[in-house]
Design a protein around this motif. Structure first.
Motif, short mmCIF file in Angstrom:
data_model
loop_
_atom_site.label_atom_id
_atom_site.label_comp_id
_atom_site.label_asym_id
_atom_site.label_seq_id
_atom_site.Cartn_x
_atom_site.Cartn_y
_atom_site.Cartn_z
N LEU A 90 -96.09 -56.25 69.18
CA LEU A 90 -96.32 -57.66 69.46
C LEU A 90 -95.28 -58.52 68.75
O LEU A 90 -94.86 -59.56 69.28
N ASP A 91 -94.84 -58.08 67.57
CA ASP A 91 -93.78 -58.81 66.87
C ASP A 91 -92.47 -58.77 67.67
O ASP A 91 -91.79 -59.79 67.81
N ALA A 92 -92.12 -57.61 68.22
CA ALA A 92 -90.91 -57.48 69.03
C ALA A 92 -91.02 -58.36 70.27
O ALA A 92 -90.04 -59.02 70.66
N ARG A 93 -92.19 -58.40 70.88
CA ARG A 93 -92.40 -59.26 72.04
C ARG A 93 -92.11 -60.70 71.68
O ARG A 93 -91.37 -61.39 72.38
N GLU A 94 -92.70 -61.17 70.59
CA GLU A 94 -92.53 -62.56 70.19
C GLU A 94 -91.07 -62.88 69.88
O GLU A 94 -90.54 -63.90 70.32
N GLU A 95 -90.41 -62.01 69.16
CA GLU A 95 -88.99 -62.22 68.81
C GLU A 95 -88.12 -62.25 70.07
O GLU A 95 -87.27 -63.14 70.21
N ASN A 96 -88.31 -61.29 70.96
CA ASN A 96 -87.50 -61.22 72.17
C ASN A 96 -87.74 -62.41 73.09
O ASN A 96 -86.81 -62.96 73.68
#
Length: 114
Positions: free
Chosen positions: A60-66
């Motif tokens: 979910l962190d990668a989703r938010e960053e991307n």
């Protein structure tokens, strides 16, 4: 790994225009940041005038960053301003694969070369 399901309900008759804009102006800037597309579809039976797209995310962190990086991209912003008037409603769900499907999903992504 998580799957994001995004559903856009469009104004009636706007799916061809939406797909044209996405293919010509949205696909390239979006794929710069969201590399794990699992599918892009139009509803044919049932709830009509809907576009459904699925994206895999490592976390979910990668989703938010991307997604934050994508929203800051000038090309994506220009695309979004043009396509937004076609959209009536948006629904988003984050899906976690069943334990017995997580490895299959990972293999599908690897085979697709994402």
């Amino acid at each position: 790994m998580f799957v994001e399901e995004r559903v856009y309900r469009l104004k009636p008759g706007c799916i061809p225009a939406y797909f044209g804009l996405y293919e010509n102006k949205g696909l390239v800037p979006q794929r710069r940041y969201l590399k794990l597309m699992l599918g892009y579809y139009a509803s044919e039976i049932g709830d009509l005038n809907e576009v459904v797209h699925l994206w895999a995310h490592e976390s979910l962190d990668a989703r938010e960053e991307n997604r934050a990086r994508m929203r800051a991209d000038a090309d994506f912003q220009a695309y979004w301003q043009e396509v937004r008037p076609l959209i009536v409603e948006q629904r988003t769900r984050i899906l976690k694969p069943a334990p017995f499907f997580a490895d299959t999903l990972a293999r599908m992504i690897a085979v697709a070369g994402a």
